[in-house]
Design an enzyme around this catalytic site. Structure first.
Site, PDB file in Angstrom:
ATOM      1  N   VAL A  96       0.904  -1.165  -0.083  1.00  0.00           N
ATOM      2  CA  VAL A  96       0.045   0.024  -0.007  1.00  0.00           C
ATOM      3  C   VAL A  96       0.819   1.153   0.132  1.00  0.00           C
ATOM      4  CG1 VAL A  96      -1.770   1.281   1.285  1.00  0.00           C
ATOM      5  CG2 VAL A  96      -1.869  -1.369   1.135  1.00  0.00           C
ATOM      6  N   HIS A 100       3.303   3.664   6.172  1.00  0.00           N
ATOM      7  CA  HIS A 100       2.625   2.829   7.252  1.00  0.00           C
ATOM      8  C   HIS A 100       4.002   2.122   8.178  1.00  0.00           C
ATOM      9  CE1 HIS A 100       2.506  -0.091   3.732  1.00  0.00           C
ATOM     10  NE2 HIS A 100       2.283  -0.850   4.811  1.00  0.00           N
ATOM     11  N   MET A 101       3.532   1.892   9.437  1.00  0.00           N
ATOM     12  CA  MET A 101       4.496   1.101  10.238  1.00  0.00           C
ATOM     13  C   MET A 101       3.775   0.252  11.017  1.00  0.00           C
ATOM     14  SD  MET A 101       6.719   2.819  13.191  1.00  0.00           S
ATOM     15  CE  MET A 101       5.402   3.193  14.435  1.00  0.00           C
TER      16      MET A 101
END
Length: 114
Positions: A96, A100-101
């Site tokens: 995606v 993001h983490m």
């Protein structure tokens, strides 16, 4: 970004199991967990990957790490340990294209990860 899955999650267009939210970060459980605790933390500002983080955008990274600390405590995994992961680009496993983490914990994390 209008076609971004994670932007739609932040705005509530797509439902998620929210575990944390503040002015900079939205965190929710991963729909395909790889550990007993698997939370995704995303900045509310659309950034494609860690490579786009510049200048003031680092406040989002700071907020994401602080949120991960808080969530790890709340989920009871802080004392035993956990893993934070940013996947970047195709070879890094990023699927995606919104920064993001991953917060993973609740079991022993093998090394190397894969």
């Amino acid at each position: 970004m209008e076609d971004c899955l994670f932007c739609k999650i932040v705005t509530g267009e797509i439902p998620s199991n929210k575990v944390y939210e503040d002015a900079f970060v939205y965190a929710f459980t991963d729909i395909d967990p790889k550990a007993p605790v698997h939370i995704l933390l995303i900045p509310k500002k659309h950034l494609k990957s860690i490579l786009e983080v510049k200048g003031e955008d680092f406040e989002y990274i700071n907020a994401m790490v602080k949120a991960a600390q808080k969530i790890a405590e709340e989920k009871g995994i802080a004392a035993d340990g956990f893993r934070l992961v940013f996947n970047t680009g195709e070879n890094g496993g990023q699927t995606v294209h919104h920064l993001h983490m991953h917060l993973l914990g609740g079991r022993y994390m093998e090394w190397p990860p894969g």
